[in-house]
Scaffold this motif. Sequence first.
Motif, PDB file in Angstrom:
ATOM      1  N   ALA A 274     -29.036  22.754   0.173  1.00 15.18           N
ATOM      2  CA  ALA A 274     -30.393  22.910  -0.721  1.00 15.18           C
ATOM      3  C   ALA A 274     -31.447  23.128   0.330  1.00 15.18           C
ATOM      4  O   ALA A 274     -32.200  24.061   0.338  1.00 15.18           O
ATOM      5  CB  ALA A 274     -30.517  21.720  -1.438  1.00 15.18           C
ATOM      6  N   ALA A 275     -31.329  22.313   1.554  1.00 12.13           N
ATOM      7  CA  ALA A 275     -32.432  22.378   2.395  1.00 12.13           C
ATOM      8  C   ALA A 275     -32.526  23.673   3.214  1.00 12.13           C
ATOM      9  O   ALA A 275     -33.372  24.470   3.431  1.00 12.13           O
ATOM     10  CB  ALA A 275     -32.497  21.153   3.489  1.00 12.13           C
ATOM     11  N   ILE A 276     -31.065  24.279   3.563  1.00  7.82           N
ATOM     12  CA  ILE A 276     -31.181  25.388   4.379  1.00  7.82           C
ATOM     13  C   ILE A 276     -31.281  26.680   3.519  1.00  7.82           C
ATOM     14  O   ILE A 276     -31.610  27.682   3.992  1.00  7.82           O
ATOM     15  CB  ILE A 276     -29.540  25.553   4.993  1.00  7.82           C
ATOM     16  N   SER A 277     -30.950  26.477   2.188  1.00  4.68           N
ATOM     17  CA  SER A 277     -31.221  27.804   1.341  1.00  4.68           C
ATOM     18  C   SER A 277     -32.768  28.235   1.575  1.00  4.68           C
ATOM     19  O   SER A 277     -33.018  29.195   1.524  1.00  4.68           O
ATOM     20  CB  SER A 277     -30.863  27.275  -0.073  1.00  4.68           C
ATOM     21  N   PHE A 278     -33.592  27.195   1.428  1.00  7.30           N
ATOM     22  CA  PHE A 278     -35.131  27.561   1.536  1.00  7.30           C
ATOM     23  C   PHE A 278     -35.493  27.793   2.974  1.00  7.30           C
ATOM     24  O   PHE A 278     -36.018  28.803   3.329  1.00  7.30           O
ATOM     25  CB  PHE A 278     -36.016  26.314   1.142  1.00  7.30           C
ATOM     26  N   ILE A 279     -34.964  27.010   4.009  1.00  8.24           N
ATOM     27  CA  ILE A 279     -35.122  27.317   5.262  1.00  8.24           C
ATOM     28  C   ILE A 279     -34.736  28.978   5.696  1.00  8.24           C
ATOM     29  O   ILE A 279     -35.609  29.700   6.371  1.00  8.24           O
ATOM     30  CB  ILE A 279     -34.778  26.488   6.265  1.00  8.24           C
ATOM     31  N   GLY A 280     -33.419  29.320   5.230  1.00 10.30           N
ATOM     32  CA  GLY A 280     -32.858  30.431   5.498  1.00 10.30           C
ATOM     33  C   GLY A 280     -33.594  31.651   4.688  1.00 10.30           C
ATOM     34  O   GLY A 280     -33.809  32.619   5.306  1.00 10.30           O
ATOM     35  N   GLY A 281     -34.267  31.310   3.511  1.00 12.16           N
ATOM     36  CA  GLY A 281     -35.055  32.047   2.956  1.00 12.16           C
ATOM     37  C   GLY A 281     -36.268  32.633   3.481  1.00 12.16           C
ATOM     38  O   GLY A 281     -36.971  33.689   3.721  1.00 12.16           O
ATOM     39  N   VAL A 282     -37.174  31.614   4.416  1.00 11.24           N
ATOM     40  CA  VAL A 282     -38.269  31.871   5.150  1.00 11.24           C
ATOM     41  C   VAL A 282     -37.891  32.658   6.152  1.00 11.24           C
ATOM     42  O   VAL A 282     -38.614  33.523   6.799  1.00 11.24           O
ATOM     43  CB  VAL A 282     -38.897  30.230   5.536  1.00 11.24           C
ATOM     44  N   TRP A 283     -36.816  32.171   6.961  1.00  9.72           N
ATOM     45  CA  TRP A 283     -36.377  33.130   8.105  1.00  9.72           C
ATOM     46  C   TRP A 283     -35.845  34.563   7.741  1.00  9.72           C
ATOM     47  O   TRP A 283     -36.235  35.358   8.284  1.00  9.72           O
ATOM     48  CB  TRP A 283     -35.018  32.415   8.651  1.00  9.72           C
ATOM     49  N   LEU A 284     -35.409  34.873   6.367  1.00 11.58           N
ATOM     50  CA  LEU A 284     -35.201  36.029   5.955  1.00 11.58           C
ATOM     51  C   LEU A 284     -36.050  36.797   5.910  1.00 11.58           C
ATOM     52  O   LEU A 284     -36.359  38.069   6.097  1.00 11.58           O
ATOM     53  CB  LEU A 284     -34.225  35.890   4.851  1.00 11.58           C
ATOM     54  N   ASP A 285     -37.294  36.257   5.398  1.00 16.64           N
ATOM     55  CA  ASP A 285     -38.391  37.207   5.127  1.00 16.64           C
ATOM     56  C   ASP A 285     -39.102  37.793   6.305  1.00 16.64           C
ATOM     57  O   ASP A 285     -39.857  38.631   6.355  1.00 16.64           O
ATOM     58  CB  ASP A 285     -39.217  36.296   4.319  1.00 16.64           C
ATOM     59  N   ARG A 286     -38.716  36.738   7.507  1.00 12.34           N
ATOM     60  CA  ARG A 286     -39.141  37.276   8.772  1.00 12.34           C
ATOM     61  C   ARG A 286     -38.409  38.288   9.673  1.00 12.34           C
ATOM     62  O   ARG A 286     -38.810  38.960  10.277  1.00 12.34           O
ATOM     63  CB  ARG A 286     -39.643  35.874   9.720  1.00 12.34           C
ATOM     64  N   ALA A 287     -37.065  37.832   9.386  1.00 13.87           N
ATOM     65  CA  ALA A 287     -36.184  38.260  10.231  1.00 13.87           C
ATOM     66  C   ALA A 287     -35.269  39.499   9.668  1.00 13.87           C
ATOM     67  O   ALA A 287     -34.664  40.253  10.216  1.00 13.87           O
ATOM     68  CB  ALA A 287     -35.200  37.412  11.122  1.00 13.87           C
ATOM     69  N   GLY A 288     -35.055  39.410   8.341  1.00 12.22           N
ATOM     70  CA  GLY A 288     -34.118  40.298   7.459  1.00 12.22           C
ATOM     71  C   GLY A 288     -32.998  39.486   7.176  1.00 12.22           C
ATOM     72  O   GLY A 288     -32.596  38.504   7.616  1.00 12.22           O
ATOM     73  N   PRO A 289     -32.251  39.860   6.232  1.00  7.86           N
ATOM     74  CA  PRO A 289     -31.133  39.332   5.653  1.00  7.86           C
ATOM     75  C   PRO A 289     -29.687  39.352   6.604  1.00  7.86           C
ATOM     76  O   PRO A 289     -28.903  38.414   6.462  1.00  7.86           O
ATOM     77  CB  PRO A 289     -30.724  39.986   4.151  1.00  7.86           C
ATOM     78  N   ARG A 290     -29.633  40.523   7.528  1.00 10.76           N
ATOM     79  CA  ARG A 290     -28.522  40.521   8.306  1.00 10.76           C
ATOM     80  C   ARG A 290     -28.550  39.438   9.051  1.00 10.76           C
ATOM     81  O   ARG A 290     -27.289  38.865   9.133  1.00 10.76           O
ATOM     82  CB  ARG A 290     -28.555  41.968   9.180  1.00 10.76           C
ATOM     83  N   ILE A 291     -29.385  38.897   9.947  1.00 15.20           N
ATOM     84  CA  ILE A 291     -29.105  37.813  10.824  1.00 15.20           C
ATOM     85  C   ILE A 291     -28.775  36.480  10.248  1.00 15.20           C
ATOM     86  O   ILE A 291     -28.205  35.648  10.583  1.00 15.20           O
ATOM     87  CB  ILE A 291     -30.238  37.734  11.763  1.00 15.20           C
ATOM     88  N   VAL A 292     -29.396  36.396   8.845  1.00 18.47           N
ATOM     89  CA  VAL A 292     -29.254  35.071   8.262  1.00 18.47           C
ATOM     90  C   VAL A 292     -27.880  35.181   7.531  1.00 18.47           C
ATOM     91  O   VAL A 292     -27.138  34.003   7.743  1.00 18.47           O
ATOM     92  CB  VAL A 292     -30.343  34.929   7.145  1.00 18.47           C
ATOM     93  N   PHE A 293     -27.360  36.056   7.137  1.00 17.24           N
ATOM     94  CA  PHE A 293     -25.819  36.159   6.725  1.00 17.24           C
ATOM     95  C   PHE A 293     -24.981  36.043   7.870  1.00 17.24           C
ATOM     96  O   PHE A 293     -23.956  35.147   7.879  1.00 17.24           O
ATOM     97  CB  PHE A 293     -25.686  37.647   6.075  1.00 17.24           C
ATOM     98  N   ALA A 294     -25.123  36.527   9.037  1.00 15.00           N
ATOM     99  CA  ALA A 294     -24.451  36.231  10.220  1.00 15.00           C
ATOM    100  C   ALA A 294     -24.637  34.906  10.757  1.00 15.00           C
ATOM    101  O   ALA A 294     -23.195  34.226  10.853  1.00 15.00           O
ATOM    102  CB  ALA A 294     -24.821  37.205  11.272  1.00 15.00           C
ATOM    103  N   ALA A 295     -25.431  34.335  10.530  1.00 10.00           N
ATOM    104  CA  ALA A 295     -25.516  32.767  11.029  1.00 10.00           C
ATOM    105  C   ALA A 295     -25.057  32.154  10.078  1.00 10.00           C
ATOM    106  O   ALA A 295     -24.140  31.073  10.467  1.00 10.00           O
ATOM    107  CB  ALA A 295     -26.902  32.395  11.006  1.00 10.00           C
ATOM    108  N   GLY A 296     -24.791  32.439   8.752  1.00 15.43           N
ATOM    109  CA  GLY A 296     -24.088  31.626   7.549  1.00 15.43           C
ATOM    110  C   GLY A 296     -22.510  31.794   7.991  1.00 15.43           C
ATOM    111  O   GLY A 296     -21.711  30.661   7.843  1.00 15.43           O
ATOM    112  N   ALA A 297     -22.143  32.978   8.161  1.00 21.07           N
ATOM    113  CA  ALA A 297     -20.554  33.079   8.525  1.00 21.07           C
ATOM    114  C   ALA A 297     -20.210  32.366   9.854  1.00 21.07           C
ATOM    115  O   ALA A 297     -19.197  31.606  10.049  1.00 21.07           O
ATOM    116  CB  ALA A 297     -20.381  34.702   8.857  1.00 21.07           C
TER     117      ALA A 297
END
Length: 409
Positions: A274-297
């Motif tokens: 739950a916490a990381i979902s929002f943190i990842g969303g903030v990161w995504l808006d700045r860096a794009g979805p690719r890096i956030v997805f790769a970090a999740g994997a």
Amino acid sequence: MSEPRDTGTGPDERWITPGVVSIGAASFFSDSGHEIATSVMPAFLTSVLGGSAAALGVIEGISDALTGVTKVVGGPLANDPARRRSLATGGYIVTAVATAAIGLATAVWQVGVLRAFAWAARGIRSPARDSLLGSLANPNAYGKSFGIERAGDNLGAVVGPLLAAGLVAWVGIRPAIWFAFIPGILAAVAIIVAAREAKRRLGDQTKERVRLNIAGLRSAGLGRPLLPILLFECGNLATTMLILRSTDQLTALGFASAASLAILFYAGHNAIAAAISFIGGVWLDRAGPRIVFAAGAAAYVLGYAAFSVPGVGWALLLLGFILAGAGIGLAETAESALVARALPDRVRGTGFGVLGGVQAIGNIVGTVVAGILYTTLSPTAAFIYAAAWMLLSFAASAFFTNPSSERTP
């Protein structure tokens, strides 16, 4: 009063609106409700109705498959703005009623029918809800908006089991399931608020023809990102596998203590997600979805490595749950935000439906094979298998973008 949507989305435009918050609340309440029933259902099916573990497995397998199918079916239906509002509202209401009605069942087959009905409604509403959120969210803040929705869903998975434990102790197994109706209806109320905001802001648009429109998805560049998503979902094991592994590893504490500790770890996993979902969303808006997805994997690779080590203590198991929670929080937010960013509103429902179908196929394949490996070879083999899929997904994350994904629709 919410502001009219500005497709130019200047930097001062609000992203946190009643509609976005309402959709996050709907996910929270709905997940809290069906997690109450899910937590209690094994005991209800076996102890109260005299069913078997095999019957439980068949019911859950069929219900999960129906969720995937109805997501694909519901996608094209959700392309039409008016229809998506009705589907989202009706889907939440049907899920609430059917889930609570499981507590009225007097035979195993009745549980199966009600669970399948609830999960089918849950599947068909998902593309409608996500398309609704896509139409309400500021395109410059899709990450945060979908992070709110994912955070609500994961928080519900923390609160639901805790409520179930208290309700069983207070009123018993069967009445505990009835209480799932309350958060379920609160979810329906929340989605109605979001639907009304969407109608007020967007008005009654031209009705879209119901069609799958795969060509539209390909032209938007959504085909390439489906590869890393499929690879990821093939490694995305059901959390019951993680709970089972932890229980097996902690048996020296006694079965009851091991099971209780594993469930606490599961609750922690959902809180981290739950916490990381929002943190990842903030990161995504700045860096794009690719890096956030790769970090999740990558987080999953490390988490599964922790689960694969035999004879470990509770600390490494807890670390595995934390890493898996971070992985799902990052990846699911990235997947949803990518679809919202890549597609125009007229085909966004189809995109979310196809995404749901790919997720369901991958989850079924991954968990079934891992379960066989867990039983026939070893738990280590099962988690190495899952980690290999995640490693492939990480390598393929270069495809997790498209010409449309770095611009607002």
